[in-house]
Design an enzyme around this catalytic site. Structure first.
Site, PDB file in Angstrom:
ATOM      1  CD  GLU A 247       1.165  -1.272   7.956  1.00  0.00           C
ATOM      2  OE1 GLU A 247       0.570  -1.452   6.952  1.00  0.00           O
ATOM      3  OE2 GLU A 247       1.840  -2.099   8.354  1.00  0.00           O
TER       4      GLU A 247
ATOM      5  CG  PHE B 134      -5.630   6.815   2.824  1.00  0.00           C
ATOM      6  CD1 PHE B 134      -5.494   7.957   3.646  1.00  0.00           C
ATOM      7  CD2 PHE B 134      -6.675   6.841   2.132  1.00  0.00           C
ATOM      8  CE1 PHE B 134      -6.438   8.943   4.057  1.00  0.00           C
ATOM      9  CE2 PHE B 134      -7.688   7.909   2.359  1.00  0.00           C
ATOM     10  CZ  PHE B 134      -7.471   8.489   3.291  1.00  0.00           C
TER      11      PHE B 134
ATOM     12  NE  ARG C 297      -2.125  -2.172  -3.870  1.00  0.00           N
ATOM     13  CZ  ARG C 297      -2.119  -2.102  -2.745  1.00  0.00           C
ATOM     14  NH1 ARG C 297      -3.377  -2.570  -1.894  1.00  0.00           N
ATOM     15  NH2 ARG C 297      -1.168  -2.000  -1.994  1.00  0.00           N
TER      16      ARG C 297
ATOM     17  CB  THR D 111      -6.727  -1.971   3.451  1.00  0.00           C
ATOM     18  OG1 THR D 111      -5.442  -1.357   2.701  1.00  0.00           O
ATOM     19  CG2 THR D 111      -5.948  -2.871   4.662  1.00  0.00           C
TER      20      THR D 111
END
Length: 404
Positions: free
Chosen positions: A53, A55, A264, A363
């Protein structure tokens, strides 16, 4: 329930030495512990997150635990403290040395403490007599095989039994555990208090896979109070502010003269091709948005794209008449703050733009949207996304700030 004691003997790690400004506790360091152990009634809650996972998901997991501990304190558990798990060996971080990094490198600890009783790992070591930190119980959280049995999601947990924890303790070789227990768990994070109550005299309790428990108060006032307390390290704020002033001609927290984008690529481009656009599609969408904002010619882009992709995007947008900016950190900033600090600088710059476009279900984009809500930008300028070249483009969910 009765738990058989189990001593973990193969997990003794030493933290690599780091610069003196941030403070670590190497087992050979003289400042590793006090001469006399501090004896009090404090109950320390440790947690960790699934290693792959990133930051920004870990920041969300912190909020779940911080809200739980803050709410527990309100209900009389005044002795609970949450230990901030050092940042260590993150999958997406390429520039970092394999050493644990404390939270004060990225966040304002005094601000975090204004919401919840948090403590850095090196502060925990300063309280113990020996140079080995022994945890009472480590609960290894696991998902149930079928979370929606009979079509219903039921909050529950069940002890599987004693097991091993082989993911290490954030790079430290001087942390051990008396007992390691595997637990099937599903439900809100406050239900972890039932596990904590199994052994009321335990002073040091750890939960692994902290991403499994869900938020208790997602989107409510406590959530936002916690989120607002997550202020960044002042030095990172200063670097971002200087960049915005020099390259984007703005000296305000709410700028009006540039658009920001979180573009991204990498794993998203490979595994989520139906959610993200091609380079040509990105150029087309940005141009469409900018034509609705004719006064905006500056574009700031935060991205994990390859250099060849960045060069292509910049070339195509420049040919359309736009001034493209990326934050290019100096070697000194890379050495001092690494990928985590650079990500925060990118997020600060994106959060202050007059208009933001993010990547679907990233995220990284979520955290920028939260920052913009805290700053008071209109939702229409915040909850926007890059769409795939074709097919359905679901609009981003809007979770607006709650102050009362």
């Amino acid at each position: 329930m009765f738990l058989l004691p189990l001593l973990v003997t193969n997990l003794l790690l030493v933290a690599a030495e780091i610069d003196t400004e941030v403070q670590y506790c190497d087992k050979d360091a003289q400042n590793c512990g006090n001469e006399v152990e501090v004896v009090d009634d404090t109950k320390l809650i440790f947690y960790d997150v699934n290693p792959p996972e990133g930051f920004n998901l870990r920041r969300d997991v912190y909020m779940r635990f911080a809200v739980m501990v803050a709410e527990a304190r309100k209900k009389g558990r005044k002795n609970w403290e949450l230990v901030l798990p050092p940042w260590y060996n993150l999958y997406h971080w390429k520039s970092e040395k394999r050493v644990p990094i404390p939270w004060n490198k990225f966040f304002d600890i005094d601000s975090l403490k204004s919401f919840a009783p948090v403590v850095e790992m090196y502060e925990v070591f300063s309280r113990i007599k020996n140079d080995v930190l022994e945890l009472d119980t480590v609960y290894v959280l696991q998902n149930f095989e079928d979370s929606f049995e009979d079509g219903n999601f039921v909050e529950e947990w069940g002890i599987v039994g004693n097991c091993e924890y082989d993911e290490g303790f954030w790079g430290y070789k001087n942390i051990t555990a008396k007992e390691v227990v595997c637990v099937k768990f599903q439900g809100k994070i406050s239900k972890l208090k039932e596990l904590i109550s199994l052994h009321p005299h335990d002073k040091k309790i750890m939960f692994t896979h902290g991403e499994i428990p869900l938020h208790d108060l997602y989107g409510l006032k406590s959530y936002w109070d916690c989120r607002k307390s997550m202020k960044f390290n002042k030095k990172l704020e200063k670097i971002a502010k200087k960049y915005i002033a020099e390259y984007l001609d703005c000296n305000s927290k709410k700028c009006k003269n540039y658009l920001s984008v979180h573009w991204r690529r990498q794993d998203f481009a490979r595994s989520r091709g139906n959610d993200v656009p091609s380079i040509a599609g990105t150029v087309k969408q940005l141009h469409k948005n900018l034509r609705r904002l004719p006064e905006i010619k500056k574009v700031f882009i935060a991205s994990d794209a390859s250099m060849s992709e960045i060069n292509k995007l910049e070339k195509d947008l420049t040919e359309l008449g736009y001034e493209i900016h990326f934050f290019l950190p100096s070697l000194a900033i890379i050495n001092e703050y690494g990928d985590g600090g650079i990500a925060i600088i990118d997020q600060i710059i994106c959060s202050r733009a007059t208009y933001f476009i993010g990547t679907h279900e990233s995220t990284f984009s979520y955290r920028i949207q939260e920052e913009r809500e805290i700053l008071g930008f209109k939702s229409d300028t915040t909850f926007n996304r890059l769409c795939p070249d074709s097919g359905i483009c679901i609009k981003p969910s809007r979770w607006t700030i709650v102050n009362k």
